[in-house]
Structures are given as C-alpha cells and as structure tokens.
Design an enzyme around this catalytic site. Structure first.
Site, short mmCIF file in Angstrom:
data_model
loop_
_atom_site.label_atom_id
_atom_site.label_comp_id
_atom_site.label_asym_id
_atom_site.label_seq_id
_atom_site.Cartn_x
_atom_site.Cartn_y
_atom_site.Cartn_z
N GLY A 178 0.74 -1.26 0.00
CA GLY A 178 0.00 0.00 0.00
C GLY A 178 0.77 1.31 0.00
O GLY A 178 0.14 2.37 -0.07
N GLY A 180 2.85 2.54 -2.31
CA GLY A 180 3.29 2.99 -3.64
C GLY A 180 2.62 4.27 -4.12
O GLY A 180 1.49 4.58 -3.74
N CYS A 183 -0.59 3.50 -5.98
CA CYS A 183 -1.28 2.38 -5.36
C CYS A 183 -2.54 2.88 -4.66
O CYS A 183 -2.49 3.91 -3.98
CB CYS A 183 -0.31 1.78 -4.34
#
Ligand code: 5GP
Length: 344
Positions: A178, A180, A183
């Site tokens: 999570g 990124g 993301c």
C-alpha cells in the site's frame, strides 16, 4: 478483533538525527554492498537500488543505464522469451531480474525465458498479496526447479511471513503493501502497514535467518531512500521516482506547454486493460493512472539520488552504506520541511 496500540511509522513521520563524523567529503562514502544470498548461495556486489517491474520503469533501456551505476532492474512481467533473446545478456548479468506472477501460464513463461537466457540470476516472484498459501507453494516450486537462482518474493509487511517465505526458499523478501505512489490498495481495502515500520520489522526478522529485504514503494525523494536503508533495508525498489524518463519508453504528452508521461500502477485499470484485456468482474482496480512530469534521461535523477544518499551518510557519520543502519537514529517529527515556496 484486536487493536495493536504501538504506533507504526512512515518515512514522513521521521527524520535522521545528524551526528559527529570524521568524513571529510561525500566522495569518501562507499555505496556498494556485497551480499551472499541465503538459499541460492550466490554472491552479489553493487549499489542496492532497483527499478520496479512496472511499465515505464522496469525496461531493458532502464536496466542498461542503471547497471552502469551497479544498480538492479526488475523487468516487467510482459517481456517474453524472445524479448530477452533479442536483447542478449547484459554486460552485468547480476543487474537484471526476470519477474513473474504465480499462474501456470506465468510459470510456463518463466521456464521458457530461463531455458533461453540461462545467464539470468534473479527471479522476482511478485504478487500484490504475499500472504496466500498458493504464493508460498509457488515460491517453493520455483526454488526446487531453480536451486541456484536468487529468488525475490513479495509483497509482505510482517515478520511472520518474511520468515515463512525465506524458509520456503526465497532469498530476498519484498516489503510493502500500500505505500506505492500509484497504489490505491489502502483506499480500496483498508489494508496496509506504514512503510518505515514494515521495513524495520521485516529486516529484523530476515536478518536473523540470513535473509535480505527490499523496501518496495513509498520513496518520494532521496531522503526517503536514505531512511529506508537506515531502517535496515538491504535493497530499495523505486517506481515513481524513476518514472517519466526517456528510458521508460512512455509516450510524451504535451499539455499547456508542459511535457508529461503517463504512469500507472500495475493493478490499475490501464494496466489490466493493456495486459489482461480488462478488469475482471470479481475484482476492482487497485492502482492509479497519473501523468508525471517528463524528466529527460535517467542519469541526472540517478546522480541526484546517489548524491543525496552520500550526503546522508556524511551527516550521520556512516563511511559506507552498510554502516548507515548502525549510525541511524530516527527522530519522530510533526513536520518534514518548509514548503512555503512549493507550488501546491
Ligand atoms: P513507488 O516507488 O512508485 O512509490 O512504488 C512502487 C511499487 O508500488 C511497486 O514496486 C509495487 O510494489 C507497487 N505497485 C505498483 N503498481 C501498483 C498497483 O497498481 N497497486 C498497488 N497496490 N501497488 C502497486
């Protein structure tokens, strides 16, 4: 249901405390690291920063430049055996990892690539959620088939799964769920783990077993990369920081005189449409599509990054990158920097 009370931290929650140092110049800092991997037994030497296996980042062209700096590239999953054959072995075979998912078709593709390109030393087994039993089974299957290749496996964020994957045959565990830049997993699912704490905890678990970890995702600037290494990461993987460059091969988009390049998550609708013919009905997209500023060739960005990292080392008194975790004291902060002139 239970609640864990101790606070978990992200890169933005901390700064590194400066310390007395005998280093005279950044030039004295050595960013090279040497590792011998737990299960493959292979030795590796280089600057432990790697390109993510994302469209616009994990390309052959990117790998060609990054290897000049001793850096690694995890290539995109969509490259096939003939793409590798056409490129041939790079001058540093240690600089490239072939990436794969965990389906039967992925395994067939991996076997085909490795049959033709035996020089490949790294296999990156990459799924969004490294917690499934099927994933562990797949890691074990690849280890049995390729006992001397170095296996990267992920993504996970906790000590238990880091250790399990190492015991099932992985050499290097990819850490991050999570964080990124493109993301949306935390928005779509509510699942995740602040990245600095995930790296600290997984590195601690891996190092006890002779394994290694990659801090994957969430680095927005050279300072974040330094914090990841300070937290104990053996490698740092970058997507967004390496996006927008010529070597990524993305299309240039001109808007209002500004040049931009499209960049998207590998679980985004854009990627799923491109590689899988659309988003399957039972799932949702967990990635964004954005337009990032065009930054030209990658060399300037790499030099800026390595320069920042050398500077971190001089601030905390680390003569080598290896010394950075030993020299790192993190302080928790409420603000990171003065952004008064930064355009919002
Ligand atoms: P960045 O350096 O851009 O912050 O993060 C790169 C990492 O984001 C990748 O290495 C990968 O682990 C993760 N990533 C890439 N695409 C997606 C996506 O579509 N969804 C999610 N959840 N993560 C992604």
């Amino acid at each position: 249901m239970r609640i864990e009370q101790d606070i978990k931290l992200d890169y933005k929650d901390v700064l590194l405390r400066p310390k007395r140092s005998t280093l005279k110049s950044r030039m004295e800092v050595d960013l090279n690291r040497s590792y011998t991997f737990k299960n493959s037994g292979l030795a590796w030497n280089g600057v432990p920063i790697m390109a993510a296996n994302m469209d616009g980042v994990g390309t052959f062209a990117m790998a060609q430049i990054l290897q000049q700096y001793g850096m690694l590239s995890c290539l995109v999953k969509s490259y096939r055996a003939h793409d590798y054959k056409k490129q041939g072995a790079p001058s540093k075979s240690q600089s490239i990892a072939v990436s794969t998912g965990t389906s039967n078709a992925d395994f067939d593709n991996l076997q085909e690539i490795l049959a033709q390109s035996e020089w490949l030393q790294f296999i990156c087994i990459d799924v969004a959620n490294g917690y499934s039993e099927h994933f562990g089974d797949f890691v074990e299957k690849v280890r049995i088939q390729y006992p001397t290749k170095t296996l990267i496996a992920g993504n996970v964020v906790t000590a238990d799964m880091t250790q399990e994957l190492l015991l099932r045959g992985a050499d290097i565990i990819k850490v991050g769920i999570g964080p990124g830049s493109v993301c949306t997993t935390r928005i779509q699912t509510g699942v995740g783990y602040p990245q600095l704490s995930a790296v600290i905890e997984c590195a601690d678990a891996a190092h006890g077993l002779g394994g290694h970890v990659i801090a994957d995702g969430g680095c927005t600037c050279p300072g974040d990369v330094a914090k990841a290494f300070g937290a104990g990461a053996d490698f740092v993987m970058l997507g967004g920081m390496l996006a927008g460059h010529d070597e990524g091969g993305g299309q240039l988009i001109k808007t209002d005189g500004n040049k931009r390049v499209e960049f998207y998550g590998m679980s985004s609708e854009t990627a799923m449409t491109l590689h899988h013919g659309g988003v399957a009905e039972y799932r949702s997209s967990e990635g964004r599509t954005v337009k990032v500023p065009y930054k030209g060739g990658i060399k300037n960005t790499v030099q800026d990054l390595l320069g920042g990292l050398r500077s971190t080392c001089t601030y905390v008194g680390a003569r080598t990158l290896k010394d950075l975790p030993k020299c790192a004291t993190f302080i928790r902060v409420n603000s990171q920097y003065n952004d008064v002139w930064v355009r919002k």
